[in-house]
Write an enzyme that holds these catalytic residues in place. Sequence first.
Site, mmCIF file in Angstrom:
data_model
loop_
_atom_site.group_PDB
_atom_site.id
_atom_site.type_symbol
_atom_site.label_atom_id
_atom_site.label_comp_id
_atom_site.label_asym_id
_atom_site.label_seq_id
_atom_site.Cartn_x
_atom_site.Cartn_y
_atom_site.Cartn_z
ATOM 1 N N HIS A 235 0.817 -1.209 0.000
ATOM 2 C CA HIS A 235 0.000 0.000 0.000
ATOM 3 C C HIS A 235 0.850 1.257 0.000
ATOM 4 O O HIS A 235 0.423 2.299 -0.495
ATOM 5 C CB HIS A 235 -1.022 -0.045 1.135
ATOM 6 C CG HIS A 235 -2.127 -0.998 0.823
ATOM 7 N ND1 HIS A 235 -2.171 -2.264 1.309
ATOM 8 C CD2 HIS A 235 -3.182 -0.866 -0.027
ATOM 9 C CE1 HIS A 235 -3.229 -2.891 0.809
ATOM 10 N NE2 HIS A 235 -3.864 -2.062 -0.005
ATOM 11 N N CYS B 225 -9.733 -3.305 -10.802
ATOM 12 C CA CYS B 225 -9.244 -2.077 -10.174
ATOM 13 C C CYS B 225 -7.884 -2.254 -9.518
ATOM 14 O O CYS B 225 -7.389 -1.356 -8.850
ATOM 15 C CB CYS B 225 -10.264 -1.542 -9.177
ATOM 16 S SG CYS B 225 -10.501 -2.648 -7.772
HETATM 17 C C1 PEP Z 1 -6.502 -5.046 -4.962
HETATM 18 O O1 PEP Z 1 -6.331 -5.848 -4.056
HETATM 19 O O2 PEP Z 1 -6.178 -5.266 -6.150
HETATM 20 C C2 PEP Z 1 -7.093 -3.719 -4.686
HETATM 21 C C3 PEP Z 1 -7.460 -2.908 -5.640
HETATM 22 O O3 PEP Z 1 -7.249 -3.343 -3.397
HETATM 23 P P1 PEP Z 1 -6.060 -2.896 -2.422
HETATM 24 O O4 PEP Z 1 -4.822 -2.716 -3.254
HETATM 25 O O5 PEP Z 1 -6.495 -1.640 -1.766
HETATM 26 O O6 PEP Z 1 -5.940 -4.028 -1.476
#
Ligand code: PEP
Length: 597
Positions: A198, A512
């Site tokens: 993240h 996404c």
């Molecule tokens: C994912 O896991 O691809 C996602 C879009 O969510 P995050 O990166 O916030 O876990």
Amino acid sequence: MQEGNAHQANVKLKGITAVDGLVMGVARVYSRGNINIDPEPVDESRLPDEKKKFEQARKTVGLTMERLSDFADSRNDSDTRDIMNAQYEILHDPELEASVLRLIDQNSFRAEKAIYDAFQHYIDLIKSSEKSFLVSRLSDLRDVRDRLIHNVQQLTVVASFGKDAVMVAEDVSPIEVITFARSGVRGIICTAGGLTSHASIIANAMGIPMMIGVKKVMRAVRDGDTVILDGLGQNVIVRPDDETTSSYTRVIKWHKEEEKFLRQVIEKPSETLCGTKIQLQANIDFEDEVLNIDKYRAEGIGLLRTDTLLMNSGPITMDRKRQEEFCQTAYSGSGSGPVTVRLLDVGGDKLLSLKAREANPFLGWRGVRILLDRRELLQSQLEAICRVAGRYPGRTRILVPMISCLDEFLDVKKEMEDIQSKIEKRGVPVDRKVKLGIMVEVPSVAIQVDMYASHVDFFSIGTNDLTQYTLAVDRGNNLIASLYQPLHPAVLSLISMTVQAGEKSGIPVAVCGELASDPLAALILAGLGVRELSMTPRLIPKVKQAVRLHDLEEMKSLAANFLSCGTRVERMAIRKEWSDKYELKLKDMRAKTGAPQ
Ligand code: PEP
Ligand code: MG
């Protein structure tokens, strides 16, 4: 020249590019654990500020402790809870507080020096006492002292990074990236980190080039050195010589021109050569980014992460009004497009303090699991979203993260219906057409995707987590970064199954995860049948360019090739072949438009 000591010029270090870019700047070595106390007194006029810093740090540390204590309680971990409670008491000891404030007042100390000395007084007393039971308090005292000082120093240090700073650190947390971004740093170089951690995602959202896995950087660099972060060549150059500096200055200029060229595609429609529409939407993490939705002509918001609302506050609670404000900004900044608000997805690597308390945070208390354990949080989020949704009928999608079994979804759905009825009774306009969907990011969902298709309104595939959970590769661990392969056929098969289930039941399927912003991957996803891709807005032009220069048949054939690829080497070979051809297409186009070659 490779590696080298801290005096050699032109030291070249290899790393992995987490956020693409090319920057030159002044290295600022950042260490979370460093406690350097400045003993110099400050001017009398600054004393109120020093006191304020102490009080603010006390508040923040107190909130973190409450959060940890709550968390421990919910896991029946009485040891951790007792430690946190003991530390909380120390933090709120009126004598300690009074002595810190006195030291600031009487000796004109900086907050950190006053904290250090006040705590030291008690530590010395305990050390000289004969009472052995008190000795166990020493580590608590030191811990509280260090947390306070660290906090105070963060408040001071942040402003002093400087606009040309390139941060160099062992590792950074999402919150630290936000702090860096707000103080305008140019780049981040870390020894640890993962491609879709993240921290990397936030750096990407903020447009800060970032290199991870640069193993020797902490040894090679001194604070104040000139560094070049070359994300394109996956290099870091420390103390570049004159020749290297001038050649990079030229390349940086060329890239700026190239960016201008890419901007031409922004106004063009997002469709394949053969005319199939591929909707490109925005992933939004912060209010500051909302302006980018229109700037890059994103067609709505495919992922509104609400996690940052929590990161800025202390315990796991969120002010409903603040959430409404955040959503309101997102709706009003995204034209008439859809807004996909994701419910809180903390846990994993998103709360550093919690991470330390779970053996496997990514397999732990995360996303919907926290929401269902903390109903009041879920209810407050749903109420905030539904209130704003009522003002913008037909635009809202609510996305539930980290679903691993159907019961979780049904539970959230019931809560949403109850909230809608509750606020409707109070006269608040409600949009009954709000769509409720799930992230497909845990393999158990993709494997049984047909079953989910009959309950949900849409799917959004989170390739970051889907890759991590399918391949058993921690997305934030650079030791195994080479195994993190989102284009692995196992991951692509799960994506393909989800797309087919969506087609069969007539529900939309979006992607996404970060994969959507890699031009080649975007083509493969379109080849598998995905028609909605959501990404950091500033990456939209690159993806749109690739979409516009290929037809659907080429995309399908790329997808088929990758689906049947046995090894990573084969995948690399196909990527190379594709990228060589694509470069030629781009060159051709540049020549026609008179752009730099
Ligand atoms: C994912 O896991 O691809 C996602 C879009 O969510 P995050 O990166 O916030 O876990
Ligand atoms: Mg995820």
